[in-house]
Design a protein around this motif. Structure first.
Motif, PDB file in Angstrom:
ATOM      1  N   LEU A 145       0.826  -1.210   0.000  1.00 30.51           N
ATOM      2  CA  LEU A 145       0.000   0.000   0.000  1.00 30.51           C
ATOM      3  C   LEU A 145       0.859   1.257   0.000  1.00 30.51           C
ATOM      4  N   CYS A 146       2.046   1.154   0.589  1.00 34.97           N
ATOM      5  CA  CYS A 146       2.963   2.304   0.620  1.00 34.97           C
ATOM      6  C   CYS A 146       3.393   2.735  -0.777  1.00 34.97           C
ATOM      7  N   LYS A 147       3.495   1.784  -1.672  1.00 31.45           N
ATOM      8  CA  LYS A 147       3.849   2.060  -3.071  1.00 31.45           C
ATOM      9  C   LYS A 147       5.146   2.849  -3.209  1.00 31.45           C
ATOM     10  N   PHE A 148       6.213   2.382  -2.579  1.00 35.18           N
ATOM     11  CA  PHE A 148       7.455   3.111  -2.776  1.00 35.18           C
ATOM     12  C   PHE A 148       8.169   2.631  -4.046  1.00 35.18           C
ATOM     13  N   GLN A 149       9.164   3.400  -4.461  1.00 30.78           N
ATOM     14  CA  GLN A 149       9.911   3.068  -5.672  1.00 30.78           C
ATOM     15  C   GLN A 149      10.961   2.014  -5.342  1.00 30.78           C
ATOM     16  N   ALA A 150      11.273   1.159  -6.321  1.00 33.33           N
ATOM     17  CA  ALA A 150      12.311   0.144  -6.103  1.00 33.33           C
ATOM     18  C   ALA A 150      13.588   0.838  -5.649  1.00 33.33           C
ATOM     19  N   GLY A 151      14.202   0.299  -4.603  1.00 30.28           N
ATOM     20  CA  GLY A 151      15.446   0.874  -4.106  1.00 30.28           C
ATOM     21  C   GLY A 151      15.239   1.885  -2.983  1.00 30.28           C
TER      22      GLY A 151
ATOM     23  N   GLY B  94      11.659  -2.531  -1.455  1.00 29.78           N
ATOM     24  CA  GLY B  94      12.529  -1.618  -0.717  1.00 29.78           C
ATOM     25  C   GLY B  94      13.805  -2.261  -0.208  1.00 29.78           C
ATOM     26  N   VAL B  95      14.657  -1.414   0.353  1.00 27.49           N
ATOM     27  CA  VAL B  95      15.918  -1.866   0.949  1.00 27.49           C
ATOM     28  C   VAL B  95      15.832  -1.678   2.466  1.00 27.49           C
ATOM     29  N   PRO B  96      15.919  -2.770   3.239  1.00 29.31           N
ATOM     30  CA  PRO B  96      15.886  -2.632   4.694  1.00 29.31           C
ATOM     31  C   PRO B  96      17.184  -2.019   5.233  1.00 29.31           C
ATOM     32  N   VAL B  97      17.048  -0.988   6.061  1.00 28.03           N
ATOM     33  CA  VAL B  97      18.198  -0.341   6.695  1.00 28.03           C
ATOM     34  C   VAL B  97      18.030  -0.463   8.210  1.00 28.03           C
ATOM     35  N   PHE B  98      18.942  -1.218   8.818  1.00 26.98           N
ATOM     36  CA  PHE B  98      18.816  -1.464  10.250  1.00 26.98           C
ATOM     37  C   PHE B  98      19.449  -0.347  11.074  1.00 26.98           C
ATOM     38  N   VAL B  99      18.818  -0.039  12.207  1.00 26.65           N
ATOM     39  CA  VAL B  99      19.500   0.791  13.203  1.00 26.65           C
ATOM     40  C   VAL B  99      19.478   0.029  14.531  1.00 26.65           C
ATOM     41  N   ASP B 100      20.305   0.478  15.439  1.00 22.53           N
ATOM     42  CA  ASP B 100      20.485  -0.218  16.708  1.00 22.53           C
ATOM     43  C   ASP B 100      19.230  -0.131  17.589  1.00 22.53           C
ATOM     44  N   ILE B 101      19.179  -1.008  18.594  1.00 23.37           N
ATOM     45  CA  ILE B 101      18.061  -0.986  19.546  1.00 23.37           C
ATOM     46  C   ILE B 101      18.498  -0.338  20.861  1.00 23.37           C
ATOM     47  N   ARG B 102      17.504  -0.035  21.696  1.00 19.19           N
ATOM     48  CA  ARG B 102      17.773   0.430  23.059  1.00 19.19           C
ATOM     49  C   ARG B 102      17.954  -0.803  23.932  1.00 19.19           C
TER      50      ARG B 102
END
Ligand SMILES: *Cc1c(COP(=O)(O)O)cnc(C)c1O
Length: 379
Positions: free
Chosen positions: A65-71, A93-101
């Protein structure tokens, strides 16, 4: 043996399943599905809720539903289940991880902004153990950068943040009714939609790309194929099981919270002695008793603890191995910034048995077995 999980069963499930079978309407979107959707909408004050075949398919729907562009990039924690990331791949999409608390094991909201690039499209938050992420800060970041917020509230059904039900705060919310979750239908889930503009397309995606839902409501006189789609409708037989549980939702949550509290109180002395760390629940969060965990010194102590508990007849389990270190994580994703807590904290965490109907005697037995471990260890 005290097992880690027993799927919830309140007693009326078979009656409703029998009703469904006898009604000769066992495919999707029957009367039990309508009842569950309405119950979830009313109880959680959600604009729209649609049951799905799993929490994973609810996440997939949200991403489509978000309909983002490839990449385009989507920010998420690496301490989560694979579905949180696979759904991003489904959406292109491309998953980008960030750290947790380290305190809640949730995404560290203070590290999100630095990971945003001109390709960033959305943030997926995971409410670990049914304890909410810092949604005020996250909503604020999303507003400033015009990002979509998706809540993976698979574990957070019935939890709140400042009084608001998890799943209803972001643009989309995803629930799971898997047998390991608080309310179950075997395999199942639900998508929560905030903006009504998405309702029609969501129904189409869920109905194999057709406008069949509109047809059934009598808004059009024949239905046709109009868009991409999949089949996300759960069978009425499964939904009948869920309906029994939703009707006793308060009782299930209360029972789980009682067990959670009993563990929490019983481990105070070990926590004060610095032997274990207990879960943190920030003041804005009311949780749903989804999970009780302890944090031990390190991986080696945790392994010994799990072995010790097994020998005592208690099944304890660790949880996510951070996705960043998985083969697919290395192939498709990147980690922004430093992994200070994700790996270290995940290696220390152990979950204790917690399910609807677990008796106080069993909880006390688990506590005693755990305490024995620390007595023996300090000898
Ligand atoms: C359980 C879970 C899922 C997947 O839900 P399914 O219904 O099993 O597909 C996704 N994310 C999190 C955080 C979960 O705990």
């Amino acid at each position: 043996m005290i097992t880690f999980n027993v799927p919830p069963f309140v007693g009326d499930e078979l009656k409703y399943i029998e009703q469904t079978v006898k009604s000769r309407k066992i495919s999707g979107d029957g009367s039990f599905t309508k009842k569950c959707n309405a119950w979830l909408e009313n109880t959680f004050r959600a604009q729209k809720v649609l049951l799905t075949t799993s929490g994973t398919s609810a996440l997939d729907m949200a991403m489509l539903l978000c309909k983002f562009q490839a990449g385009d990039e989507v920010i998420l924690p690496s301490y989560t289940f694979s579905s949180t990331a696979t759904s991003i791949l489904v959406g292109g999409g491309v998953p980008v991880f960030v750290d947790i608390r380290p305190d809640t094991m949730n995404i560290d909201e203070r590290k999100i902004e630095a990971a945003i690039t001109e390709r960033t499209y959305a943030i997926v938050v995971v409410h670990y153990a049914g304890v909410a992420c810092e949604m005020d800060s996250i909503t604020d970041i999303a507003r400033r950068y015009a990002l979509t917020v998706i809540e993976d509230a698979a574990q957070g059904v019935g939890s709140t943040y400042n009084g608001q039900a998890l799943g209803t705060i972001g643009d989309f919310g995803c629930y799971s009714f898997h047998e390991t979750k608080n309310f179950s239908m075997g395999e199942g889930g639900a998508l929560v939609i905030k903006n009504p503009d998405f309702n029609e397309r969501a129904e189409i995606l869920r109905e194999k790309g057709t406008n069949r839902s509109k047809f059934f409501r009598g808004q059009i006189d024949k239905y046709t194929w109009v868009d991409v789609g999949d089949s996300y409708l759960p069978s009425e037989i499964n939904v009948a099981y869920l309906w029994a549980q939703l009707q006793r939702a308060d009782e299930i949550t209360h029972d789980r919270l009682t067990t959670w509290r009993r563990y929490y109180d019983a481990f105070q002395t070990l926590a004060a002695a610095g032997k274990v760390e207990l879960p943190t629940v920030p003041a804005a969060c009311q949780h749903n008793g989804h999970m009780f965990y302890l944090k031990l010194k390190d991986l080696s102590e945790r392994t010994k603890f799990i072995d010790h508990m097994r020998a005592e007849g208690v099944h304890c389990v660790f949880h996510y191995v951070p996705l960043r270190s998985a083969p697919a994580g290395q192939k498709y994703c990147r980690f922004h910034g430093e992994d200070i807590f994700t790996t270290r904290e995940s290696e220390r965490l152990v979950r204790l048995p917690l399910y609807y109907g677990l008796s106080a005697e069993d909880v006390d037995y688990v506590v005693a077995a755990a305490k024995k471990f620390f007595r023996e260890e300090s000898r």
